[in-house]
Scaffold this motif. Sequence first.
Motif: not given
Lengths: 765, 765
Positions: B590, B585-588
């Motif tokens: 980032l 996922s994008w947060d991971r």
Amino acid sequence: MCKLISDSWKIIQVGFSAEKNRFFESIMSTGNGRMGLRGNHEEDYSGDSLKGTYIAGVYYPDKTRVGWWKIGYPEYFAKVLNAVDFIGIKVAINGETVDLAKCRFKDYRRELDMKESILRRSFTFIGKDGSEFKINTERFLSYADGDLAAIKYAITSLSGEAEVVLTPFLNGDVRNEDANYNEKFWEYVASGTDGSISYITSRTLKTHFNVTAAFTWELFGADVLENKAVSENGGEFVGNRIRTKIGKNGTVTLTKYVSVISDRYYDADKLADIAREKALKAKETGYQGLFDAHRAKWDNIWSMGDITIKGDIKAQQGIRFNIYQLNCTYSGDDPRLNIGPKGFTGEKYGGSTYWDTEAFCLYFYLGTREPQIARSLLEYRYNHLEKAKENARKLGTRGALYPMVTMNGEECHNEWEITFEEIHRNCAITNAIKVYTEYTGNKSYLYEKGIDVLVETSRYWVSRVTYHPTKKVYMILGVTGPNEYENNVNNNWYTNRMVKWSLLYTVDTLEEMRENASRLYEEAIRHLGVTAEEVETFRKVSMNMYLPEDKERGIFLQQDGFLDKEIVPVSALKPSDLPLNQNWSWDRILRSCYIKQADVLQGLWFLNEEYSLEEKKRNFDFYEPLTVHESSLSPCIHAILAAEIGLREKAYAFYLRTSRLDLDNYNNDTDDGLHITSMAGTWMSIVHGFGGMRIKKGELYLAPFIPEQWEEYSFRLVFRGRIIKITVDKSGTTIRLEKGDPLDILLFDQRMRLTPGTDCHHVHS
Amino acid sequence: MCKLISDSWKIIQVGFSAEKNRFFESIMSTGNGRMGLRGNHEEDYSGDSLKGTYIAGVYYPDKTRVGWWKIGYPEYFAKVLNAVDFIGIKVAINGETVDLAKCRFKDYRRELDMKESILRRSFTFIGKDGSEFKINTERFLSYADGDLAAIKYAITSLSGEAEVVLTPFLNGDVRNEDANYNEKFWEYVASGTDGSISYITSRTLKTHFNVTAAFTWELFGADVLENKAVSENGGEFVGNRIRTKIGKNGTVTLTKYVSVISDRYYDADKLADIAREKALKAKETGYQGLFDAHRAKWDNIWSMGDITIKGDIKAQQGIRFNIYQLNCTYSGDDPRLNIGPKGFTGEKYGGSTYWDTEAFCLYFYLGTREPQIARSLLEYRYNHLEKAKENARKLGTRGALYPMVTMNGEECHNEWEITFEEIHRNCAITNAIKVYTEYTGNKSYLYEKGIDVLVETSRYWVSRVTYHPTKKVYMILGVTGPNEYENNVNNNWYTNRMVKWSLLYTVDTLEEMRENASRLYEEAIRHLGVTAEEVETFRKVSMNMYLPEDKERGIFLQQDGFLDKEIVPVSALKPSDLPLNQNWSWDRILRSCYIKQADVLQGLWFLNEEYSLEEKKRNFDFYEPLTVHESSLSPCIHAILAAEIGLREKAYAFYLRTSRLDLDNYNNDTDDGLHITSMAGTWMSIVHGFGGMRIKKGELYLAPFIPEQWEEYSFRLVFRGRIIKITVDKSGTTIRLEKGDPLDILLFDQRMRLTPGTDCHHVHS
């Protein structure tokens, strides 16, 4: 002329203006927790209008629109649906259609009586020949039976004999205004009419919710000269056409008894039968009987939750409007339902659940309704725990991450900086467990269900933190805090602090259960598979959580690097810059120091007891001048803290910013619907702010003051089986136990015993 | 069986597979800078195919799709358009349609001859009765006249007499596959056919580009038994139906002479006349004559830009494919055009211009083509300066901010973290001015136009920085660096460092102009309104720019707080985690330490001379292990730096990652089109990496080595009126001046004079 009149119990519109129609439709919204209506006209209105009939829990998963897809985004975005139009009555007088966008009329007046929860309307229709007819309408959505509505439509001829044709109908061919490409979300299932009773069943596409509306009718004051069943548009429009005649000063009244039900509550196969039966039964009971039962429910609501304000009629109207709309939105008898930011008053925010529920609304329902209403809100999250676990897995983490926006427990929002990073929402949900438990003194939810939420969210946190081996602390990188004008920051103080608290609350609760409720403890340990090592990890992460601060200023740092920004108070901005979100590009907002809504200060509210007045003051003095309050959820937290640290004028000023947000159309967006969740914040400003209400070590604590602008105000609290009325005037505070057993409370740190029939007075020092 | 055959000059497909059709369509793409075609079949093909005909500069502003609108987003997103299908020839043999998705056939072979830029295809069609027909086709898009294409379609009967019906046509009813809701972007204007010559004019919606295609034809080897003009689908399909007969072993050949023009180059009112004239003229010249002129142009291109590799046929094929496709995409004769990441080979990335052009492609065109080709790329940005100023204003800043993605100078991308924050793109544009000026030794662009770009971008930077009063430095908050796996960070080293450089380059250029070109200086100062104070501000901000570093490790910090992340090398990840952008996922992504593409290292490449080998080594050793290279623009920068610091095996390994990216379908996305801009990176890996080419104080510098896997390689450089051929084998380097006057160059820091006819040798130490 078209204006809103101040009144202590009513929302009154005098005169009609097409431009203001959406605004008045919004503020004339009514609801009964199961359904809600905007203040649309019953008769045709061809002018600009946002038609809105909303059925609780009936939503549609519209396809997510996004420019650039990210792994983890939901495929669908649940949105609340505009449902079958059941209020409709077409009216023709002497062959002329009554349509206020086209016909001549005068003396328009619409009023929402909040005490009785009834919407009344009157105007004089002027025919092409100059003849005049007085029209009076009223309708209510029954609070006694959430499936029922009743509408009365009366026409009085002021001029002479006239032919009146009334066509009460149901229309299933409805759309959402926010639909992409004007798609329709409903499919027709069945309908029928025999001129006496009509029904229509529609089914939502994809989610397959079946909704049936049925109505029957009565005519008073004139004979039915002709009655014809009408079914048009492939059955999506059903009803009947009634021709009658009235003489000069004669009045004909059509009463429409409506039932609206869905297969969320009834067997899908039997919806049509049940709906028709319910409508017929309602007719049998009669309009007055239905209304009496309905009003009794509202009397009860007001007896628990009314707030009075003397010396400020607008404030009085404003706070009652808020209490009224919150009760219209959520009646608390179904834990599958929740509170959308716009309730049943518009389409925005999709009708979905946000952290608004736990962080704001919970306090209102706890204070003003029976505890099971608030408990339903907690059950909602408990029931979504499995979906929150799925959500965490989807993001590569363990445990449970609740969605930012949801209808059924699944995430339905798709901005990465919010969906994936505004993870503090988990803490609002665990904090709600604490708030509920402390307020009610009842640990059953905590021990039986809340513990699951605590353990699973703790598991999420320990999988989400980053250990810094040299600094020997746990950090939380890449988050968005409550202040959404910062995205993807490291170590948002609020988030870290609330996580630290939440982990410890989990550990402490397990400890407490082991000591006080060993059977429930064993059961929880077993089904959750909690090990001693795991609990130790929760404790270790909590104890070593990094909390950014600026020692020199004595403040907590909103996030790492916050002080690298240029710090200039909002007061130094040009008025044309505000609101920032309508004037500045997103990058400019992000790199600025400006705060959308309480962030560090939100933490100081939630963890109110853990911080000294000095700490609160220093942080308030630093952050408040940087805050633009571009969320309607911001002023209330500032009002409460300002009151606590003695800034009474400021507290009142913050209270004002939301007290009549919708009535005064403060943000110029009332047209879209009402700000339901922020209404709870206004209530909090009065009760927790002016009233200083807290729970301190399990005891009710009050520290009221009265704003200079008021003569007297009072609020009630439903507290552990009691109803307590607190009245504050210029001289002091009077507390009366209106219902229930004697109780010790703290008033300004002084313990006093409330007993029935005896007021406690406290003179302002 | 369907496979790609290695060959030094050709891309050869043997056998046909419907599943691989899009892949081969992509790699069989051809272009002439003015238009391009995917390798679609001329005859009907009803199977899965991405039809692609693209006309340079003809785009459509599709409505921006975005979940949540932010102030400053563009309303429209320019996308390259699939245009009129002009290659089409319907073929029926004995009444049976030739359609390889439906008919029987064998011996399919398709080859793209890169030397001559011609696409040839052959297969044997088998009729229902078992009769066989050999089909040979070839087509080219003229590099001598960008408006022309020629197609030859030959059918030989292997079995017996047969009736052949050929319908050459133009089809204007085309769509983009990426259109939202299958919208059509073209409207029909006019068309006509008389059986001899056909034309169609279509106009793009909104942008109103008029495009006309016209064709005429010839038939060889058989008589025209019948010829009928055909106009169908409201004129959107025009052509003619030719009936003929061939005997056993007889061959009939249809030649289609096509012209495709637009009102970007010709008067809109005369398009149909001009297009028809051009087609007739082409027929007059004849297929061979057109082809000869076309081939001469390609001979010239290869004489300047060819790279040879001995001992590795796949490498040879790969690098020529890259050189070939880059020249197909951009011919450099029109500064309104630029290089889309997929060129004319697919719809992705909208065909728009990214910083890829300046950061990668520029080097290729500078090294392999006449300098005016590269200069056209600079003019493109100069011509967009006013729009870049508008863009900066829109974001509340001054000066000029170039768009991240553009077609006509306006921003057409809408992710806030990219659109608003990936502002380092300004520096790639100013760096390109430096690179061009140093390479060509020609300051006219710098002094006459570049200075405007330098001053306006400097103005942007000084309005975008944040001064930190206690640290007394300038910071750049809220940016996204080249590593797009970090968003909204503070003080990205690359951005800050390049801004520091860019400001100083502006100041130095103004100084230099004042001394060496006072007339141009005065003129620039006047029309730009530059003041001494302003120049002083540029200098002050440059001098006091904050550059994050970690002194202990001796590295530059990618951004503030980078070392708070958990630092674990990519090699420790599970293979199933990669590529991250398909698994995390994008947060991971980032909050992880993983780097999408060269960031600090990109800066060490651009500012190569300013850093020591030691500094490059330390940063390479720290950042490279954290880099996932999930942009095709990443490996080349790593190859160059690895080569420079002596990691030759690593340099070769990086080279391999893009050298056959599309041919080997490395990212499994060749179906969508080719990675045109990263092809320039592969060229850079060889020339700047293995060849060690730099410009050092205005002199050409080389430091070649040969990868162990190769026997010999050579590349040519077009440098200041000369063509220089560098040949490297196991023993050493040989440099030959193939064209132009004697020149001093540096070979491993040793100065040597190149003279015509004499090779310079250098033996590897």
